[in-house]
Design a protein around this motif. Sequence first.
Motif, short mmCIF file in Angstrom:
data_model
loop_
_atom_site.label_atom_id
_atom_site.label_comp_id
_atom_site.label_asym_id
_atom_site.label_seq_id
_atom_site.Cartn_x
_atom_site.Cartn_y
_atom_site.Cartn_z
N MET A 138 0.91 -1.25 -0.12
CA MET A 138 -0.18 -0.07 -0.24
C MET A 138 0.93 1.14 -0.19
SD MET A 138 -3.66 0.48 1.76
CE MET A 138 -4.63 1.80 1.50
N VAL A 139 0.49 2.22 -0.76
CA VAL A 139 1.01 3.45 -0.97
C VAL A 139 0.01 4.62 -0.68
CG1 VAL A 139 2.62 5.00 -2.21
CG2 VAL A 139 2.74 2.68 -2.56
N PHE A 140 0.50 5.30 0.43
CA PHE A 140 -0.65 6.26 0.85
C PHE A 140 -0.25 7.76 0.13
CE2 PHE A 140 -0.86 3.39 4.22
CZ PHE A 140 -2.00 2.75 4.34
N GLN A 141 -1.27 8.88 0.17
CA GLN A 141 -1.00 10.25 0.02
C GLN A 141 0.37 10.78 0.71
OE1 GLN A 141 -4.08 12.96 -0.58
NE2 GLN A 141 -2.84 14.70 -0.09
N SER A 142 0.11 10.61 2.17
CA SER A 142 1.30 10.86 3.07
C SER A 142 2.37 9.53 2.95
CB SER A 142 0.75 10.94 4.47
OG SER A 142 0.21 9.75 4.63
N TYR A 143 3.53 10.24 2.99
CA TYR A 143 4.70 9.18 2.46
C TYR A 143 4.99 8.17 3.29
CZ TYR A 143 5.06 13.94 0.12
OH TYR A 143 4.90 14.76 -0.53
N THR A 144 4.48 8.04 4.75
CA THR A 144 4.78 6.96 5.86
C THR A 144 6.00 6.68 5.73
OG1 THR A 144 3.85 5.45 4.08
CG2 THR A 144 2.14 6.75 5.54
N LEU A 145 7.07 7.31 5.64
CA LEU A 145 8.36 6.56 5.58
C LEU A 145 8.96 6.80 7.13
CD1 LEU A 145 10.17 8.16 2.48
CD2 LEU A 145 8.98 5.94 2.78
N PHE A 146 9.91 5.87 7.34
CA PHE A 146 10.54 5.83 8.72
C PHE A 146 11.61 6.84 8.82
CE2 PHE A 146 8.88 1.55 8.49
CZ PHE A 146 7.87 1.60 9.37
N PRO A 147 11.41 8.07 9.45
CA PRO A 147 12.14 9.17 9.24
C PRO A 147 13.59 9.13 9.86
CG PRO A 147 10.85 9.85 11.16
CD PRO A 147 10.38 8.54 10.39
N TRP A 148 13.90 7.91 10.67
CA TRP A 148 15.32 7.65 11.31
C TRP A 148 15.96 6.60 10.19
CZ3 TRP A 148 10.43 6.35 13.25
CH2 TRP A 148 10.22 5.09 13.27
N LEU A 149 15.31 6.08 9.48
CA LEU A 149 15.99 5.12 8.38
C LEU A 149 16.20 5.73 7.10
CD1 LEU A 149 13.71 2.08 8.72
CD2 LEU A 149 15.67 2.46 10.09
N SER A 150 17.30 5.21 6.52
CA SER A 150 17.64 5.79 5.12
C SER A 150 16.76 5.11 3.92
CB SER A 150 19.18 5.39 4.90
OG SER A 150 19.25 4.02 4.85
N VAL A 151 17.20 5.80 2.78
CA VAL A 151 16.14 5.50 1.61
C VAL A 151 16.51 3.69 1.64
CG1 VAL A 151 16.23 5.36 -0.88
CG2 VAL A 151 16.37 7.56 0.49
#
Length: 268
Positions: free
Chosen positions: A95-108
């Motif tokens: 699932m991919v949401f409009q908000s990016y929902t990435l973990f900010p403490w993890l790298s790409v």
Amino acid sequence: MHALNREPFVETVAAVSKISATDVTKVYSTKKSQFVALDRVSFHVDAHEFVSFVGPSGCGKSSLLRIVAGLETMTTGSMSISGHEIDGPGADRGMVFQSYTLFPWLSVRENIEFGLTLKGVPLFEKRAISDHFMELVGLHKFARSLPKELSGGMKQRVAIARALANNPEVLLMDEPFGALDPQTKNSMQELLLRIWEKEKTTVVFITHDIEEAIFLSQRVYVMQAHPGTIRKEIVIPPGLRAVEDVKDSESFMKLKKQIISLIGHHEE
């Protein structure tokens, strides 16, 4: 612009419905009343197909997608993936949401590998998979970057790569480009089509943008609100999409006006 082959995917056997929904109804209850978000919605999505749902606010598009994802339960009706009833979230869906929902403490790279790490995938295999998808979305030079160092479009590319890295049967996308500026949005649409053509993942895409739905999809389900139902299914001609200036063509504009009319007719 890169012209893509948008002919329907052909297999040696007839296409199989990856998702099948019959008379799906969703009722939200409060202390004082009940709200029917979806009323007897039926649809299908074939394997390797790109299908969009478009409609006005309140038509139940996101609720429908969350039911497919297993994040919400339907009140009545049935829905299955590959013949198996949906009874909750599963690894067969990304699932991919409009908000990016990435973990900010993890790298790409770490964001893309997150699900693989949970599965216990060996390091060398994880690296090969993340390398593939970073290359696919054009972020191989940003492997060590944190989300705060990325633009909105780059963050969404990471989110798409992370979802695909888990090899889902179905990719569910809830207005993933809705927060992007027009130029970035257009480039992301083109990127998504290239990824879809390469990976052949089944895609269910939710959007309020009619042009986006026509440009990306093989079929579009037009929904109406109060309660949320499917008004019409529209098949998009293969030669109409993903070529230069197609959105200004007469055929494209005719389809756009048809969908606007279908949505507007109910709202008048």
